[in-house]
Design a protein around this motif. Structure first.
Motif, PDB file in Angstrom:
ATOM      1  N   MET A 113       0.829  -1.198   0.000  1.00  0.00           N
ATOM      2  CA  MET A 113       0.000   0.000   0.000  1.00  0.00           C
ATOM      3  C   MET A 113       0.871   1.258   0.000  1.00  0.00           C
ATOM      4  SD  MET A 113      -2.652   1.297   2.900  1.00  0.00           S
ATOM      5  CE  MET A 113      -1.446   2.364   3.660  1.00  0.00           C
ATOM      6  N   LEU A 114       1.940   1.229   0.803  1.00  0.00           N
ATOM      7  CA  LEU A 114       2.833   2.389   0.864  1.00  0.00           C
ATOM      8  C   LEU A 114       3.493   2.630  -0.494  1.00  0.00           C
ATOM      9  CD1 LEU A 114       4.384   1.768   4.405  1.00  0.00           C
ATOM     10  CD2 LEU A 114       2.850   3.622   3.748  1.00  0.00           C
ATOM     11  N   ARG A 115       3.798   1.546  -1.206  1.00  0.00           N
ATOM     12  CA  ARG A 115       4.415   1.689  -2.514  1.00  0.00           C
ATOM     13  C   ARG A 115       3.422   2.317  -3.496  1.00  0.00           C
ATOM     14  NH1 ARG A 115       5.706  -3.387  -3.538  1.00  0.00           N
ATOM     15  NH2 ARG A 115       6.923  -3.489  -1.626  1.00  0.00           N
ATOM     16  N   LEU A 116       2.142   1.962  -3.363  1.00  0.00           N
ATOM     17  CA  LEU A 116       1.119   2.530  -4.251  1.00  0.00           C
ATOM     18  C   LEU A 116       0.940   4.023  -3.994  1.00  0.00           C
ATOM     19  CD1 LEU A 116      -1.483  -0.371  -4.181  1.00  0.00           C
ATOM     20  CD2 LEU A 116      -0.009   0.292  -6.095  1.00  0.00           C
ATOM     21  N   ILE A 117       1.097   4.436  -2.724  1.00  0.00           N
ATOM     22  CA  ILE A 117       1.011   5.875  -2.419  1.00  0.00           C
ATOM     23  C   ILE A 117       2.191   6.575  -3.077  1.00  0.00           C
ATOM     24  CG2 ILE A 117       1.024   7.644  -0.614  1.00  0.00           C
ATOM     25  CD1 ILE A 117      -0.045   5.579   1.345  1.00  0.00           C
ATOM     26  N   GLU A 118       3.366   5.966  -2.929  1.00  0.00           N
ATOM     27  CA  GLU A 118       4.580   6.568  -3.470  1.00  0.00           C
ATOM     28  C   GLU A 118       4.488   6.728  -4.989  1.00  0.00           C
ATOM     29  OE1 GLU A 118       8.620   5.279  -1.847  1.00  0.00           O
ATOM     30  OE2 GLU A 118       8.797   4.852  -3.989  1.00  0.00           O
ATOM     31  N   LYS A 119       3.924   5.721  -5.648  1.00  0.00           N
ATOM     32  CA  LYS A 119       3.805   5.768  -7.110  1.00  0.00           C
ATOM     33  C   LYS A 119       2.709   6.715  -7.573  1.00  0.00           C
ATOM     34  CE  LYS A 119       3.411   1.399  -8.231  1.00  0.00           C
ATOM     35  NZ  LYS A 119       3.360   0.110  -8.933  1.00  0.00           N
ATOM     36  N   GLY A 120       1.875   7.173  -6.623  1.00  0.00           N
ATOM     37  CA  GLY A 120       0.785   8.068  -6.982  1.00  0.00           C
ATOM     38  C   GLY A 120      -0.448   7.328  -7.462  1.00  0.00           C
ATOM     39  N   THR A 121      -0.460   6.006  -7.362  1.00  0.00           N
ATOM     40  CA  THR A 121      -1.630   5.239  -7.773  1.00  0.00           C
ATOM     41  C   THR A 121      -2.816   5.554  -6.861  1.00  0.00           C
ATOM     42  OG1 THR A 121      -0.098   3.489  -8.337  1.00  0.00           O
ATOM     43  CG2 THR A 121      -2.438   2.922  -8.364  1.00  0.00           C
ATOM     44  N   ILE A 122      -2.538   5.738  -5.583  1.00  0.00           N
ATOM     45  CA  ILE A 122      -3.607   6.110  -4.646  1.00  0.00           C
ATOM     46  C   ILE A 122      -3.154   7.325  -3.855  1.00  0.00           C
ATOM     47  CG2 ILE A 122      -4.608   3.799  -4.371  1.00  0.00           C
ATOM     48  CD1 ILE A 122      -2.939   3.529  -1.796  1.00  0.00           C
ATOM     49  N   SER A 123      -4.128   8.069  -3.340  1.00  0.00           N
ATOM     50  CA  SER A 123      -3.798   9.225  -2.510  1.00  0.00           C
ATOM     51  C   SER A 123      -3.711   8.774  -1.062  1.00  0.00           C
ATOM     52  CB  SER A 123      -4.886  10.279  -2.640  1.00  0.00           C
ATOM     53  OG  SER A 123      -6.080   9.792  -2.063  1.00  0.00           O
ATOM     54  N   GLY A 124      -3.163   9.623  -0.214  1.00  0.00           N
ATOM     55  CA  GLY A 124      -3.075   9.323   1.216  1.00  0.00           C
ATOM     56  C   GLY A 124      -4.452   9.097   1.805  1.00  0.00           C
ATOM     57  N   LYS A 125      -5.416   9.842   1.285  1.00  0.00           N
ATOM     58  CA  LYS A 125      -6.769   9.734   1.811  1.00  0.00           C
ATOM     59  C   LYS A 125      -7.390   8.374   1.448  1.00  0.00           C
ATOM     60  CE  LYS A 125     -10.785  12.639   2.286  1.00  0.00           C
ATOM     61  NZ  LYS A 125     -11.597  13.601   1.542  1.00  0.00           N
ATOM     62  N   MET A 126      -7.185   7.978   0.188  1.00  0.00           N
ATOM     63  CA  MET A 126      -7.698   6.652  -0.229  1.00  0.00           C
ATOM     64  C   MET A 126      -7.034   5.564   0.594  1.00  0.00           C
ATOM     65  SD  MET A 126      -7.440   6.813  -4.297  1.00  0.00           S
ATOM     66  CE  MET A 126      -8.208   8.056  -5.250  1.00  0.00           C
ATOM     67  N   ALA A 127      -5.741   5.772   0.888  1.00  0.00           N
ATOM     68  CA  ALA A 127      -4.995   4.758   1.619  1.00  0.00           C
ATOM     69  C   ALA A 127      -5.647   4.477   2.975  1.00  0.00           C
ATOM     70  CB  ALA A 127      -3.546   5.199   1.800  1.00  0.00           C
ATOM     71  N   LYS A 128      -6.191   5.519   3.580  1.00  0.00           N
ATOM     72  CA  LYS A 128      -6.839   5.328   4.884  1.00  0.00           C
ATOM     73  C   LYS A 128      -8.002   4.337   4.771  1.00  0.00           C
ATOM     74  CE  LYS A 128      -5.780   9.716   7.188  1.00  0.00           C
ATOM     75  NZ  LYS A 128      -5.365   9.191   8.494  1.00  0.00           N
ATOM     76  N   THR A 129      -8.794   4.523   3.715  1.00  0.00           N
ATOM     77  CA  THR A 129      -9.923   3.617   3.493  1.00  0.00           C
ATOM     78  C   THR A 129      -9.429   2.203   3.206  1.00  0.00           C
ATOM     79  OG1 THR A 129     -10.967   5.498   2.433  1.00  0.00           O
ATOM     80  CG2 THR A 129     -12.070   3.369   2.188  1.00  0.00           C
ATOM     81  N   ILE A 130      -8.393   2.143   2.343  1.00  0.00           N
ATOM     82  CA  ILE A 130      -7.847   0.836   1.973  1.00  0.00           C
ATOM     83  C   ILE A 130      -7.278   0.123   3.193  1.00  0.00           C
ATOM     84  CG2 ILE A 130      -6.006  -0.293   0.645  1.00  0.00           C
ATOM     85  CD1 ILE A 130      -6.436   2.000  -1.447  1.00  0.00           C
ATOM     86  N   PHE A 131      -6.567   0.911   4.025  1.00  0.00           N
ATOM     87  CA  PHE A 131      -5.955   0.283   5.201  1.00  0.00           C
ATOM     88  C   PHE A 131      -7.019  -0.327   6.112  1.00  0.00           C
ATOM     89  CE2 PHE A 131      -4.197  -0.097   9.392  1.00  0.00           C
ATOM     90  CZ  PHE A 131      -2.977  -0.710   9.125  1.00  0.00           C
ATOM     91  N   GLU A 132      -8.103   0.434   6.317  1.00  0.00           N
ATOM     92  CA  GLU A 132      -9.164  -0.047   7.197  1.00  0.00           C
ATOM     93  C   GLU A 132      -9.748  -1.362   6.666  1.00  0.00           C
ATOM     94  OE1 GLU A 132     -11.422   3.135   8.720  1.00  0.00           O
ATOM     95  OE2 GLU A 132     -12.999   1.832   9.507  1.00  0.00           O
TER      96      GLU A 132
END
Lengths: 482, 94
Positions: A379-398
């Motif tokens: 997930m962190l790699r996807l944020i870094e690549k710009g595939t997902i935003s930090g905000k989306m990551a929160k939803t994904i993490f949950e």
């Protein structure tokens, strides 16, 4: 706290050792069994039954002693502590009086950057008592029921020096002691199940004085928070009493969690006379130095070493390193994640932020959650690549936390892919700019806020999926052409 | 070494024994006699002698940490005067 006084705190901590059987008999120690089903003639005090010491309990005591920098006794013995109580069928508790298995140790704490070394006077082996359940409320009860399953479970009582100067320091000490015991693998240290219990001795004295004030023992401290609060409350009570010219009495007080006060249980005048004497049923112990060295060689990395490693290897702060080494599971999760995604600070932020929040909210431990280190790294790699935003990551993490699905899978299911396509964004931005001429005018007249509004409109149009950095860039460029 | 009636009362209290006045007198005399007899040991020089903790010259009697089932619960509770919900029922103690 009043600046003219100093708080002096020492803690007595009981740690239940995680042996499979009791300390002096072969009954199971498993938690939560039906009452009185893990009981035999030894632990229920039948006349003539003989106790035989559990080797594993001794080894755990040695382990804990080494982890706490203690001297391990060459010779020690067991003594009887005599008193009558319905949860104690022998009418004595087998404990260690003048020859504890461990003594003269310490552990180090850090509260808001202030490092302190807290001395440990001794740690001794003893047996737990049974459990007494009062029927009805404590004031109106007419009888009690006795369950002896816990009777004879091995305990290590760890007594600190009166080296702590605040509730926060006492809490830090107990948290550190807990993580040390967890890393050493000697106890589950679950306060809610009673495998970690703590009494606090609290006194106050004028600053600069080296004489100890009248000491009050506080019992019924069931959480780290109640320990901290009870000490702060009790110290304030004592200072107020002294200021009013009252004389303090040495007594035992109990912490009332509901009212957040301490109240008197009994004064020390009726102090117990335990008439300790060596238990003739148990021959003394001679602890071979070879045994001690074997245990020492088997010790895993301890919290202090791990903290140092995190600080040196990853440049993490004291605070982060301390948090990440609170339990072996936390450290393992971190280490494993960093193997797959080397930005340690980002990993630590996610663990201390969303991960820890979800664990607390759901009263869960790391092992209970479904998210794996590999998926967090992904997930962190996807944020870094710009595939997902930090905000989306929160939803994904949950979602990962509860379902254990991979980030890719969740993104696909929820259609959450971040929009990073120049052309698509350009089109949306054109529409937003065309639809808000007044705001665009405001922006050109120097209103910074107008820009934020336009970004918001783009995010809204893309249901939050636009890559924010890209939107900023394109929008700025677009507005310059207006 | 003489012991007082007060000490006898204290020891009796700790053992939860009720003694009559006459018994207190008897036990005071008897316990004093016993302690005086034990006092004879003080005539010896024990400066160089380690205290004895156990009468047998054995150490390190230990067992492995392996669970063995105990007796059924009914047996454990069979001598209890009062039982409720599989537990010993005792008077309130606060």
């Amino acid at each position: 706290m009043d600046r003219e006084y100093e708080i002096v705190v020492g803690l007595e901590v009981h740690v239940e050792l995680k042996t499979a059987t009791k300390i002096f008999c072969s009954c199971s120690t498993a938690f939560g069994a039906e009452p009185n089903t893990q009981v035999c003639p030894v632990c229920s005090g039948f006349p003539g039954a003989l106790p035989v010491l559990n080797r594993q309990a001794v080894e755990y005591a040695i382990r804990t002693g080494l982890a706490l920098n203690c001297e391990i006794a060459e010779v020690c013995k067991f003594d009887r502590k005599n008193y009558f109580y319905p949860d104690l069928p022998n009418a004595y508790q087998i404990s260690q009086y003048d020859q504890p298995i461990c003594k003269n140790g310490y552990l180090d704490i850090n509260v808001d950057g202030k490092h302190s070394r807290i001395g440990i006077i001794r740690a001794h082996l003893e047996e737990d008592a049974g459990k007494l359940v009062h029927q009805g409320s404590i004031t109106t009860t007419t009888y009690s029921l006795v369950n002896l399953n816990r009777c004879g479970v091995p305990l290590l009582e760890i007594v600190s020096q009166p080296d702590m100067r605040s509730g926060a320091e006492a809490r830090a000490y107990l948290e550190k002691l807990r993580s040390i015991c967890l890393f050493a693998g000697v106890s589950d240290c679950k306060m809610e199940e009673g495998s970690l219990r703590c009494d606090a001795n609290v006194s106050v004295r004028p600053k600069g004085s080296s004489k100890l004030g009248t000491r009050v023992e506080i019992k019924n401290l069931n959480s780290f928070r109640s320990l901290e609060r009870a000490i702060e409350y009790e110290a304030r009570r004592q200072i107020e009493a002294l200021e009013d010219g009252e004389e303090l009495v040495q007594e035992t007080r109990t912490w009332d969690e509901e009212k957040q006060v301490t109240r008197s249980m009994r004064s020390k005048e009726e102090a117990h006379d335990y008439r300790y004497f060596p238990d003739p049923d148990l021959p003394p112990l001679r602890i071979d130095r070879e045994w001690v060295e074997r245990v020492r060689a088997s010790m895993p990395e301890m919290p202090d070493q791990a903290q140092q490693r995190l600080i040196n290897t990853y440049g993490l702060s004291d605070y982060d390193a301390n948090w990440l080494t609170s339990t072996p599971q936390t450290l393992e999760f971190f280490d494993e994640t960093v193997k797959h995604y080397p930005d340690a600070k980002a990993v630590s932020n996610w663990m201390m932020g969303d991960f820890s929040r979800l664990l607390n909210q759901n009263n869960m431990e790391i092992a209970d959650s479904k998210v794996t280190p590999q998926y967090l790294a992904e997930m962190l790699r996807l944020i870094e690549k710009g595939t997902i935003s930090g905000k989306m990551a929160k939803t994904i993490f949950e979602e990962m936390f509860f379902t254990g699905k991979s980030p890719e899978e969740i993104i696909k299911e929820k259609g959450m892919q971040q929009i990073s396509d120049q052309e698509t964004l350009q089109k949306i931005i054109d529409e937003v700019v065309a639809g808000n001429p007044k705001v665009v005018e405001d922006y050109k007249n120097g209103k910074e806020k107008a820009f934020g509004f336009l970004v918001g409109q783009v995010m809204k149009a893309t249901r939050g999926q636009a890559n924010p950095a890209l939107v900023n860039e394109i929008l700025k460029e677009r507005l310059m052409r207006e | 070494m003489a012991i007082s009636v007060k000490q006898v009362e204290q020891v009796a209290y700790l053992a939860r024994l009720e003694l009559t006045e006459q018994e207190k007198q008897i036990f005071t005399q008897q316990l004093t006699a016993i302690l005086e007899y034990a006092d004879k040991l003080n005539e010896l020089d024990t400066e160089q002698v380690e205290p004895l903790h156990h009468i047998l010259p054995i150490y390190n009697v230990m067992r492995e940490d392996v669970v063995q089932p105990g007796p059924p619960r009914e047996e454990t509770l069979s001598n209890a005067p009062l039982v409720e919900d599989g537990q010993f029922k005792v008077p309130r103690i606060i």
